[in-house]
Design a protein around this motif. Structure first.
Motif, PDB file in Angstrom:
ATOM      1  N   ALA A  36      54.123 -38.010  18.834  1.00  0.00           N
ATOM      2  CA  ALA A  36      54.334 -39.088  17.864  1.00  0.00           C
ATOM      3  C   ALA A  36      53.479 -40.307  18.209  1.00  0.00           C
ATOM      4  O   ALA A  36      52.979 -40.992  17.322  1.00  0.00           O
ATOM      5  N   ASP A  37      53.310 -40.566  19.503  1.00  0.00           N
ATOM      6  CA  ASP A  37      52.539 -41.723  19.956  1.00  0.00           C
ATOM      7  C   ASP A  37      51.050 -41.441  19.768  1.00  0.00           C
ATOM      8  O   ASP A  37      50.534 -40.467  20.321  1.00  0.00           O
ATOM      9  N   PRO A  38      50.348 -42.284  19.022  1.00  0.00           N
ATOM     10  CA  PRO A  38      48.925 -42.043  18.778  1.00  0.00           C
ATOM     11  C   PRO A  38      48.068 -42.021  20.060  1.00  0.00           C
ATOM     12  O   PRO A  38      47.103 -41.264  20.145  1.00  0.00           O
ATOM     13  N   GLN A  39      48.453 -42.848  21.048  1.00  0.00           N
ATOM     14  CA  GLN A  39      47.702 -42.859  22.316  1.00  0.00           C
ATOM     15  C   GLN A  39      47.863 -41.534  23.055  1.00  0.00           C
ATOM     16  O   GLN A  39      46.918 -41.028  23.650  1.00  0.00           O
ATOM     17  N   LEU A  40      49.061 -40.979  23.007  1.00  0.00           N
ATOM     18  CA  LEU A  40      49.310 -39.695  23.661  1.00  0.00           C
ATOM     19  C   LEU A  40      48.556 -38.592  22.943  1.00  0.00           C
ATOM     20  O   LEU A  40      47.912 -37.752  23.585  1.00  0.00           O
ATOM     21  N   ALA A  41      48.616 -38.585  21.630  1.00  0.00           N
ATOM     22  CA  ALA A  41      47.879 -37.574  20.857  1.00  0.00           C
ATOM     23  C   ALA A  41      46.390 -37.661  21.188  1.00  0.00           C
ATOM     24  O   ALA A  41      45.731 -36.621  21.389  1.00  0.00           O
TER      25      ALA A  41
END
Length: 164
Positions: A36-41
């Motif tokens: 869900a987190d864009p940084q993680l993706a």
């Protein structure tokens, strides 16, 4: 594959690591989509590109050392990938899944760090000096990814998950 010599062991470990990296090229896009987190993706997508480079480095090592990789499947990575899929199936998309994905990804990184560390030790003992920089580059990437994931996990993701 019968492993009788250190050379056989190096080939076995390199073949196993190749399989592990290939499995990750298929798993990382799924993890990126599940985050869900864009940084993680983005971290997963960035590591996908690095992983493709690591596969290319192994191909280069094979050429340099005039080896033929064994067709084996890395059972350890298969299990780690399956654990990640189970998390994606069992946890709703959001901060809790993100924290779980970080943990799953760090397990993978620790496995890969151990694999490259072993390959470096074997290559050093065998005098395979031309491939040492390639192995060291992959090891450095794995350590950097583990560090990046650890920082993401310590940041907002865990705080959000606790609040959820």
């Amino acid at each position: 594959m019968a492993v009788k010599t250190v050379e056989d062991l190096f080939l076995h470990e390199l073949s196993d690591t190749y399989s592990a990296e290939k499995q990750m090229t298929r798993s990382l896009p799924q993890m990126a989509r599940a985050a869900a987190d864009p940084q993680l993706a983005q971290a997963f997508l960035d590591h996908l590109e690095e992983t493709r480079g690591q596969v290319e480095r192994i191909d280069e090592m094979v050429e340099i050392l005039n080896l033929k990789l064994k067709r084996i499947k890395c059972a350890a990575m298969e299990g780690l990938v399956e654990e990640g899929k189970d998390l994606i199936d069992e946890i709703d998309k959001g901060p809790v899944l993100d924290v779980a994905l970080i943990g799953a990804a760090q397990k993978v990184e620790h496995y890969e760090i151990a694999s490259y560390t072993t390959l470096i030790a074997l290559a050093t003992k065998l005098g395979y000096t031309p491939v040492l920089p390639l192995l060291q580059a992959s090891l450095a990437e794995e350590k950097a990814t583990d560090d990046k994931l650890g920082k993401l996990g310590q940041a907002a993701a865990i705080e959000e998950a606790v609040q959820a």
